[in-house]
Design an enzyme around this catalytic site. Structure first.
Site, mmCIF file in Angstrom:
data_model
loop_
_atom_site.group_PDB
_atom_site.id
_atom_site.type_symbol
_atom_site.label_atom_id
_atom_site.label_comp_id
_atom_site.label_asym_id
_atom_site.label_seq_id
_atom_site.Cartn_x
_atom_site.Cartn_y
_atom_site.Cartn_z
ATOM 1 N N CYS A 56 37.036 72.805 1.107
ATOM 2 C CA CYS A 56 37.384 72.036 2.303
ATOM 3 C C CYS A 56 36.264 71.038 2.629
ATOM 4 O O CYS A 56 35.117 71.446 2.871
ATOM 5 C CB CYS A 56 37.615 72.991 3.472
ATOM 6 S SG CYS A 56 37.876 72.177 5.056
ATOM 7 N N CYS A 59 34.704 71.662 6.075
ATOM 8 C CA CYS A 59 33.840 72.849 6.052
ATOM 9 C C CYS A 59 32.492 72.524 5.418
ATOM 10 O O CYS A 59 31.440 72.999 5.880
ATOM 11 C CB CYS A 59 34.524 73.976 5.293
ATOM 12 S SG CYS A 59 36.111 74.501 5.984
#
Length: 278
Positions: A56, A59
């Protein structure tokens, strides 16, 4: 003297670097790793938990801020942790993770979802100023420890297990895709059949059906008293039939006699009428 001292200095620098490496690694390990085995530690104390995935981009951008915030965890008396949803699918289902990254705050078993800015300063203010009190906690029905969320966790783990088996069938055993699907379909049918049989067995044990036995017909030897009224009724019916038949026979005889007398009269009257005419 100088040339001989240079190797000593280089060795000393290497020792210092190697000695300092564990301390650097120790600072980075301020973020605790939460798994399916130790997640119940979240129910005690104060925690900030990040749910992330390695692939991600958001993230990845959050990781430096999260690491810096974890360095303040001891001063703020808060535990900073993270969960890799790709490795812990059960926790992903238990906390209903639908977006990444997702951050939860937990205080003595009460979970609240953090939706503020994602910077180190904002995280620190959220804990120090107790901004989490203005957020409504997650309902106990949807709490991570509830029966509903435990079932969701089991379903997510089952889905990951099925995916692992599917990859094993295709990559290791060399089965085609349709062959893997056929194996899962057969396993589903067999498990459904066994589950149905078990449910029927349990239901039959808990709620047994009342089976009615057919009632035997009354016999003359076993029930002589009860059969006597029936015999009397049959005898009366037979007597009535005999009386009716006798009456019918008598009426038929009477009609026959009347018919014969009328015929004789007609014959006797006939010659007399002939003589008169002549």
């Amino acid at each position: 003297m100088t040339p001989s001292g240079s190797p000593v200095v280089s060795v000393a620098m290497m020792l210092l670097l190697l000695w300092g490496a564990p301390w650097t690694h120790g600072r980075r390990s301020d973020v605790r790793i939460i798994t399916d085995e130790n997640w119940k530690e979240l129910l005690e104390g104060e925690w900030m938990i990040e749910f992330y995935a390695p692939w991600c981009p958001a993230c990845q951008n959050l990781q430096p801020e999260w690491e810096n915030f974890a360095e303040w965890g001891e001063d703020l008396e808060v535990n900073v942790a993270k969960v890799d949803v790709t490795e812990q699918p059960g926790l992903s289902g238990r906390f209903i993770i639908t977006a990444l990254p997702t951050i939860y705050h937990c205080k003595d078993g009460e979970f609240r979802r953090y939706q503020g800015p994602r910077t180190k300063k904002d995280f620190i203010n959220f804990i120090s100023e107790k901004e989490w009190k203005s957020i409504e906690p997650v309902s106990s029905w949807f709490g991570p420890g509830s029966v509903l969320m435990s079932s969701m966790s089991a379903l997510f783990q089952l889905s990951m297990w099925i995916r692992t088996c599917h990859n094993y069938f295709i990559e290791d055993l060399g089965l085609p895709v349709w062959g893997s699907y056929a194996v899962f379909a057969l396993a589903t049918l067999l498990s459904g059949l066994l589950l149905g049989l078990c449910m029927i067995f349990v239901a039959d044990c808990l709620f047994p059906s009342k089976r009615r036995r057919p009632q035997p017909y009354p016999s003359k030897k076993l029930l002589p008293e009860s059969s006597q009224p029936l015999q009397k009724v049959e005898e009366e019916q037979e007597d009535d039939e005999d009386d009716v038949s006798e009456e019918e026979a008598g009426s038929k005889e009477g009609t026959n006699k009347d018919f014969a007398q009328n015929a004789i009269r007609q014959r006797s009257v006939g010659p007399s009428l002939a003589t008169d005419k002549s």
